[in-house]
Enzyme design. Sequence first.
Site, short mmCIF file in Angstrom:
data_model
loop_
_atom_site.label_atom_id
_atom_site.label_comp_id
_atom_site.label_asym_id
_atom_site.label_seq_id
_atom_site.Cartn_x
_atom_site.Cartn_y
_atom_site.Cartn_z
N ARG A 137 42.52 34.98 42.15
CA ARG A 137 43.57 34.62 43.10
C ARG A 137 44.68 33.73 42.53
NH1 ARG A 137 39.77 32.24 47.45
NH2 ARG A 137 39.26 31.25 45.49
N THR A 175 38.50 44.97 31.89
CA THR A 175 38.39 45.70 33.17
C THR A 175 37.16 46.55 33.10
OG1 THR A 175 39.12 47.78 34.12
CG2 THR A 175 40.34 47.01 32.23
N ARG A 192 38.46 52.26 41.41
CA ARG A 192 39.42 52.42 42.50
C ARG A 192 40.46 53.48 42.17
NH1 ARG A 192 40.04 46.45 43.45
NH2 ARG A 192 38.26 46.29 44.85
N ASP A 241 40.07 51.30 32.73
CA ASP A 241 41.28 52.07 33.07
C ASP A 241 42.56 51.42 32.54
OD1 ASP A 241 41.33 49.87 34.69
OD2 ASP A 241 41.59 50.96 36.57
N GLY A 246 37.92 39.58 37.99
CA GLY A 246 36.54 39.76 38.43
C GLY A 246 35.54 39.58 37.29
N ASP A 266 44.54 43.46 34.40
CA ASP A 266 45.94 43.66 34.65
C ASP A 266 46.63 42.43 35.25
OD1 ASP A 266 47.38 46.15 34.16
OD2 ASP A 266 48.14 45.78 36.20
N ASP A 300 36.37 48.85 34.85
CA ASP A 300 36.68 50.24 35.18
C ASP A 300 37.16 51.04 33.98
OD1 ASP A 300 36.05 49.64 37.77
OD2 ASP A 300 38.11 49.56 38.49
#
Lengths: 359, 359, 359, 359
Positions: D73, D136, D182, D140, D11, D114, D138
């Site tokens: 993807r 990332t 998430r 994380d 992303g 990841d 996030d």
Amino acid sequence: MRKLAVLTGGGDCPGLNAVIRAIAKSAQGYGIEVLGIRDGFRGAVEGDFVPLALKDVSGILPRGGTILGTTNRDNPFAYQTKLNGVNQAVDRSDNVIRNFKKQGIDALLAIGGDGSLNIALKFVHKGLKVIGIPKTIDNDLMATDQTFGFQTAVDTAQEALDRLHTTAESHHRVMVLEVMGRYAGWIALYAGVAGGADVILIPEIPYNLNRVALSIQKRAKQGKKFSIIVAAEGAKPLGGEMVVERLMEGRVDPIKLGGIGAKIGHDLEEHYGMETRVTVLGHLQRGGSPNAYDRVLSTRYGAAAVDAALEGEFGIMVALQGREIVRVPLQEAVNQIKLVPLNDPLLLAARTLGMELGD
Amino acid sequence: MRKLAVLTGGGDCPGLNAVIRAIAKSAQGYGIEVLGIRDGFRGAVEGDFVPLALKDVSGILPRGGTILGTTNRDNPFAYQTKLNGVNQAVDRSDNVIRNFKKQGIDALLAIGGDGSLNIALKFVHKGLKVIGIPKTIDNDLMATDQTFGFQTAVDTAQEALDRLHTTAESHHRVMVLEVMGRYAGWIALYAGVAGGADVILIPEIPYNLNRVALSIQKRAKQGKKFSIIVAAEGAKPLGGEMVVERLMEGRVDPIKLGGIGAKIGHDLEEHYGMETRVTVLGHLQRGGSPNAYDRVLSTRYGAAAVDAALEGEFGIMVALQGREIVRVPLQEAVNQIKLVPLNDPLLLAARTLGMELGD
Amino acid sequence: MRKLAVLTGGGDCPGLNAVIRAIAKSAQGYGIEVLGIRDGFRGAVEGDFVPLALKDVSGILPRGGTILGTTNRDNPFAYQTKLNGVNQAVDRSDNVIRNFKKQGIDALLAIGGDGSLNIALKFVHKGLKVIGIPKTIDNDLMATDQTFGFQTAVDTAQEALDRLHTTAESHHRVMVLEVMGRYAGWIALYAGVAGGADVILIPEIPYNLNRVALSIQKRAKQGKKFSIIVAAEGAKPLGGEMVVERLMEGRVDPIKLGGIGAKIGHDLEEHYGMETRVTVLGHLQRGGSPNAYDRVLSTRYGAAAVDAALEGEFGIMVALQGREIVRVPLQEAVNQIKLVPLNDPLLLAARTLGMELGD
Amino acid sequence: MRKLAVLTGGGDCPGLNAVIRAIAKSAQGYGIEVLGIRDGFRGAVEGDFVPLALKDVSGILPRGGTILGTTNRDNPFAYQTKLNGVNQAVDRSDNVIRNFKKQGIDALLAIGGDGSLNIALKFVHKGLKVIGIPKTIDNDLMATDQTFGFQTAVDTAQEALDRLHTTAESHHRVMVLEVMGRYAGWIALYAGVAGGADVILIPEIPYNLNRVALSIQKRAKQGKKFSIIVAAEGAKPLGGEMVVERLMEGRVDPIKLGGIGAKIGHDLEEHYGMETRVTVLGHLQRGGSPNAYDRVLSTRYGAAAVDAALEGEFGIMVALQGREIVRVPLQEAVNQIKLVPLNDPLLLAARTLGMELGD
């Protein structure tokens, strides 16, 4: 109408790229080719052109500056040229005409301020098809209600006032912000009202420092131990000459002006013992991404200039009047500075709110 | 532990209000009352206290400045007092002790820089329970990895560089930005990397102007006809003395420093014929809303200071080390300036990217 | 004229505090006292007043929201009241009259949208001296050229488009941004042009999804593998009813509207296999600090309302027409929604630039 | 080491372009050529390369997105390929090896999360020289203290909270902001503290809605008639399963997750009669210009990756540990999610300040 050329002249201003993009996109819709001229009139003299297809203007809308480059010096009618080892001002305007012919350029869209539009006007007299697009961050051009870049500069100055406000309040100080506006106080007035300045000093109203100091002292008595002054760079103490007068008579070099902020700070400390700090906003007002208002206005100017070219109207400048983009003779557009009138509604509102204007 | 007092001393810094709020909210959770002291140590001498209940700190988190007011002058141990019509520096530190007793204040939380923490340390020696919270926008305090306000100042300087970048590029100019950093170049280094400056000049590395000019000329040869220089206010030409040395020996008035940006601009025009424009960011770095990073750090400092008070640890300063807020002796915390080491990883990364550091 | 009361009604809007401040400061200059009414007409019914002296409005200029509180529910003419344990709508308008008499309030300044101004008008019929100040972030009020808060909402939406642009471009996706505008597409149109949207969907032009998809596919063929759609919340597919019609006939609950963004995203994925992401900007458009434009406009409205009160003109609303703030009968001001006309100059400019409008 | 290739996968994230620029500039200094791979691993399979010389990365530092394009993807080991008219997942990893050989690429710098780093690891096992750069938003990822883009996302979420705050306060409402996260609640925790949220709900602490409602009611009793809730998209009510567990067992499609904000809003209205409004920040967190912190971090990652390549260290990922950029085995870096530990210092500070965490 098959091929247009576009140039940007004079100082940097938020929205230049938005105008260029609007010209390229509008022209493309009409099947008109667009060439960019590099570095204002220098590129026109030297024949320095670049294509402006859709892909060349992709992604430039939010960007400050101008992808074409600019200059506030090169004048084709007095072009700095080294002759026999000596720099001389030579009329190279015929080069421009020749380069345009060679490229098959039908008309010139000139985005610029007073200086560039004056040059553009001379090319009109030489037979070139020209459309002017007004650019002055100071918003002091008579023929148009508003120039692009102005609202972004006001945002920038207002944000600076917001920042200075917290420091002034915490330290019980007088803070002076010097903003652009050599001849006209539009940025100082709008930013001053938007930023909640306590004192607004503009070139149109020579200031009495005693009045300024009194209003600061009056605030202190009401428990407000800080004050914010916003001053246009062309602000002048009472008795000093109006900059605009000296300019009109050619007695002043606009590049060398400035420093009024420092003078005000010094005078308040020296004569009234007020702890004062001065910030000069300078070039920070010219750069950065245009705000939504200026992007819309720039886009409209660009589209309107292409429309005018398509309809064969030349020797004109596009201008905002009310909600409409109109066309005014280029002749009338230049050389008329729009000062803040003493009955300007915002000026009166500032007085109603109790802001000190120094008179 | 029933009643805490908190003061803010020294220059304005984004995050002061966030610390004050965190102290008030944390203390309230523990049933501890908090008093605010107005205008740093002045309020401690004069007994100028205000309550700091939840409602008093409501909504202040995003605001710059300090709701308590601040000063970088008043020292209780040498307090300017008019005696027989003459201003004299008098030791009024006992007033502070007396005022604290009268108010039933158990401990003082002092948010300040080197100057304020030094005064706080003297009060430790007088028996006061004191906890220090480090504040310097320059991030040059040895005992802590980072001070609040620094990242916001870096954001502000980086945004200024972004703005100047578009103007520099459009005009093919050299633009100089002078940022804060009298002794240490942290702001210049971080903002320079973040803003993509071509030259970064910091006090720790006296600069060779010839090197600077060469790197600008090298860029020009590669087609980059503009360059951006960021200079800490304490930057010095090779051969000039390090400001920090002059300061240590008391030979310089820190208030009067500055102007290195103007010198660099002047020298590049004069000696190398480079068209240069200079912007001094000044107080704009101190004001405004703290960014998220600084709000988090400020909040942690405030909560950690109350925790320390609750656990009866005094004479210490809270400090960030890695991810933890730790406690360090106040004695060790002051008087040690953290310069940018020559092997600082970001400094090395800047070199790897080809940025010019002037040496 | 000795005492004014001011209330804010309807949804949050950037600039409310700026209007309140301008009223308080202007009134103070004329020696008029100002009372604030809490939570719109609820406070008028319940007699919930607060003083609005200079110190109460200090520092509120840059702040979003309203220090007076607001509501978009309480109507004194149908006031929710628990009678015998049952909620009923009761006419409590006489309470308002009584409370005003008790407080010695000479006139009411009502800052609000259609709903609040309609209530204000009913009070005019009951003999109250009322001046309306127009507030609708959607800019869809007929009697005024522009309402405050609109330009700030456009800035917010444009900044969101800038953000989505980079993601759309990196991921080769269609991104949909749903913005405010139930009946009129002003925000979508202005933000769409300012943010360089490829498709702008407004309530005034029911959209043909096939046209939208075709324009996205045409871009893809030109190498632009992403597209940005901005849609007003009141946008409707061709064949769907105009929201404004359903509203006029009372067949729609304005609170329950919305979701057009999700529908467009779903339909593009389902029927055209386009990877699409949807963002609903929602309340983010209402909050935050007003930009300079809106602070100036808000300040002018506030000052003009006090001027009108001073001159004894009531039953009117202050409105912007061209550069002037004028007074229009409150009667004419309400109940007339200003839709985007199909020949709006900006709409035409958007077409010239090749933006898809869905028709 | 003569030629490096770089790709961005997964992303969008603020700072991608800053990493790409740092790689290109550092490599250039060492005389290493850099190729960009378009659209993540798709370009590696298809042989879609572009040069990344200095001029190609000029001006991209402040820009969001990635000039290389990205995808979350395409996996070369299960590449969607149309065989006999049917889409099938085919192992095309050999194409990548072949394309690299053909181009003379010595090593791959893979910027990704990841998913992308797992693919990169498989290529290590196939003999490719790979260096990973962690991405990332996030934050994380276990192996690094911080990932770039996180602080910018926190800034964005905090600014949204600032905006919602004024509306919540003016309307006496509960406002819910759903942010990314998430599996881990880092953004919600940091933005919640920075934005002064009253309730912070993160995946690591299943929430008891009754506790949330009680804390809102307690605030109301103290006169605070509004509350702000920030919820990570992976937040779950007590009794609901942790998303991370469901994910580990492959029982959940991460794309379809979300909607917890709407659930919280609905439940508070339905069960507790609290007027609530919900905003989902979504993609606005991914786009836009990286802040100074992330530009510095991204630049350091890029420079460190080139350094590692130069020193011949492959199969590793660069990571931030304390103030240093270190190298960790790629094997250890992937597949380990860093949750917010229950004794995280900021979590504890949030509790000290009285913030409700739902447990």
